[in-house]
Enzyme design. Structure first.
Site, PDB file in Angstrom:
ATOM      1  N   CYS A   1       0.290  -3.251   2.793  1.00 56.19           N
ATOM      2  CA  CYS A   1       0.837  -1.893   2.279  1.00 56.19           C
ATOM      3  C   CYS A   1       0.439  -1.554   0.760  1.00 56.19           C
ATOM      4  O   CYS A   1       0.000  -0.445   0.391  1.00 56.19           O
ATOM      5  CB  CYS A   1       2.161  -1.592   2.429  1.00 56.19           C
ATOM      6  SG  CYS A   1       2.448  -1.812   4.267  1.00 56.19           S
TER       7      CYS A   1
ATOM      8  N   LYS B   1       7.984   5.957   5.587  1.00 51.00           N
ATOM      9  CA  LYS B   1       6.734   5.693   6.337  1.00 51.00           C
ATOM     10  C   LYS B   1       6.958   5.139   7.580  1.00 51.00           C
ATOM     11  O   LYS B   1       7.631   4.072   7.503  1.00 51.00           O
ATOM     12  CB  LYS B   1       5.506   5.321   5.307  1.00 51.00           C
ATOM     13  CG  LYS B   1       5.617   3.879   4.869  1.00 51.00           C
ATOM     14  CD  LYS B   1       4.510   3.254   3.900  1.00 51.00           C
ATOM     15  CE  LYS B   1       4.740   1.986   3.471  1.00 51.00           C
ATOM     16  NZ  LYS B   1       4.707   0.926   4.636  1.00 51.00           N
TER      17      LYS B   1
ATOM     18  N   ASP C   1       7.640  -1.167  -0.324  1.00 53.71           N
ATOM     19  CA  ASP C   1       8.366  -2.034   0.660  1.00 53.71           C
ATOM     20  C   ASP C   1       9.011  -3.373   0.169  1.00 53.71           C
ATOM     21  O   ASP C   1       8.725  -4.481   0.777  1.00 53.71           O
ATOM     22  CB  ASP C   1       7.277  -2.352   1.637  1.00 53.71           C
ATOM     23  CG  ASP C   1       6.592  -1.292   2.328  1.00 53.71           C
ATOM     24  OD1 ASP C   1       6.737  -0.181   1.996  1.00 53.71           O
ATOM     25  OD2 ASP C   1       5.689  -1.284   3.388  1.00 53.71           O
TER      26      ASP C   1
HETATM   27  C1  VGL Z   1       3.248  -4.103   6.138  1.00 49.56           C
HETATM   28  C2  VGL Z   1       2.814  -5.240   7.988  1.00 49.56           C
HETATM   29  C3  VGL Z   1       3.547  -4.352   8.645  1.00 49.56           C
HETATM   30  C4  VGL Z   1       3.528  -3.915   4.293  1.00 49.56           C
HETATM   31  C5  VGL Z   1       4.288  -3.202   6.877  1.00 49.56           C
HETATM   32  O1  VGL Z   1       4.753  -3.549   3.974  1.00 49.56           O
HETATM   33  O2  VGL Z   1       2.472  -4.702   3.991  1.00 49.56           O
HETATM   34  N1  VGL Z   1       2.803  -5.088   6.647  1.00 49.56           N
HETATM   35  N2  VGL Z   1       4.191  -3.299   8.093  1.00 49.56           N
END
Ligand code: VGL
Ligand code: ZN
Length: 256
Positions: A202, A157, A37
């Protein structure tokens, strides 16, 4: 004497075979780099900006460059949410980001909107977030300074609107899985290096699932940053208790 010569030849043959095997470096690496991410929404200026989130980018680029011969596969995960995703505080009247709610699901993993008609089978805590990483938005794009190559694999995802997905392997209820495990297995990957954002969500859940699935896991501390700094000691302790190697990128040289 004929027999003896034959036996001696065999010994010679095996001797040299062993010598050759032991001095030949392995041609195929079984290591994958997972970049979790690293997207605009989590970088400075993004809607769910992680403090110093951009600092992970040069560290990750360096790992790629330095270990290019040892890393046989690089996977970028991408948080990829519906615009009305259930994890968005904006979808819950009177709720603010970082508040926690309970979400109920039936036995098929469908969200129960009406508790009187729905048979609740699973209840999950859900932290609420600002709207972020919406499908096809600029927030969902990878940080522009992150190196990537045409043969990198992208795993998305969080696109099921009614369930969140911190891990790049499974959603938070374990109802659905992404293609990540199959891709790693198809490439004979046994070791994964986990980097990216955010350390306490994540990266944490992806490392945990990777370990649970049997991979040897290295979580690279300086290639990650948390949403909430106070979560870090607990997360690291938990990962280490599961057998995940939590290390700095400077120590990778000792392992791969
Ligand atoms: C994430 C919160 C919400 C992350 C993703 O990538 O850690 N955190 N969505
Ligand atoms: Zn998200």
């Amino acid at each position: 004497t004929y027999m003896w010569i034959n036996a001696k030849d065999d010994v010679t043959k095996w001797f040299w075979t062993l010598v050759i095997l032991s001095v030949t470096p392995p041609v195929f690496s079984n290591t994958a780099l997972l970049i979790i991410d690293v997207q605009n929404c989590f970088l400075p200026g993004g809607s769910l900006a992680v403090t110093n989130g951009d600092h992970v980018i040069p560290v990750i680029n360096d790992i790629r460059r330095k270990y290019e011969n040892q890393i046989s596969l690089t996977v970028l995960s991408q948080d990829w949410h519906c615009q009305d995703h259930v994890s968005f505080a904006s979808q819950h009247a009177g709720k603010q980001p970082l508040e926690t709610i309970t979400l109920d699901y039936d036995r098929n993993g469908h969200l129960c909107s009406n508790k009187t008609t729905c048979q609740v089978e699973y209840s999950l805590n859900q932290t609420l977030w600002p709207d972020h990483c919406v499908i096809n938005s600029t927030g969902a794009e990878f940080g522009s300074r992150l190196d990537h190559k045409t043969d990198d694999v992208i795993v998305r995802k969080g696109y099921h609107c009614e369930i969140d997905s911190y891990s790049a392997f499974f959603d938070n209820g374990g109802f659905t899985k992404t293609e990540l495990e199959d891709i790693l297995n198809a490439h004979n990957i046994t070791t994964v290096i986990v980097t990216g954002l955010a350390l306490d969500f994540c990266v944490y859940y992806t490392s945990k699932d990777a370990k649970k699935l049997g991979f040897d896991v290295y979580m690279i501390k300086d290639a990650s940053r948390p949403v909430i700094q106070q979560n870090v000691p607990t997360v690291i302790k938990d990962l280490e208790s599961l057998g995940v190697h939590v290390i700095d990128s400077s120590s990778l040289v000792n392992f791969i």
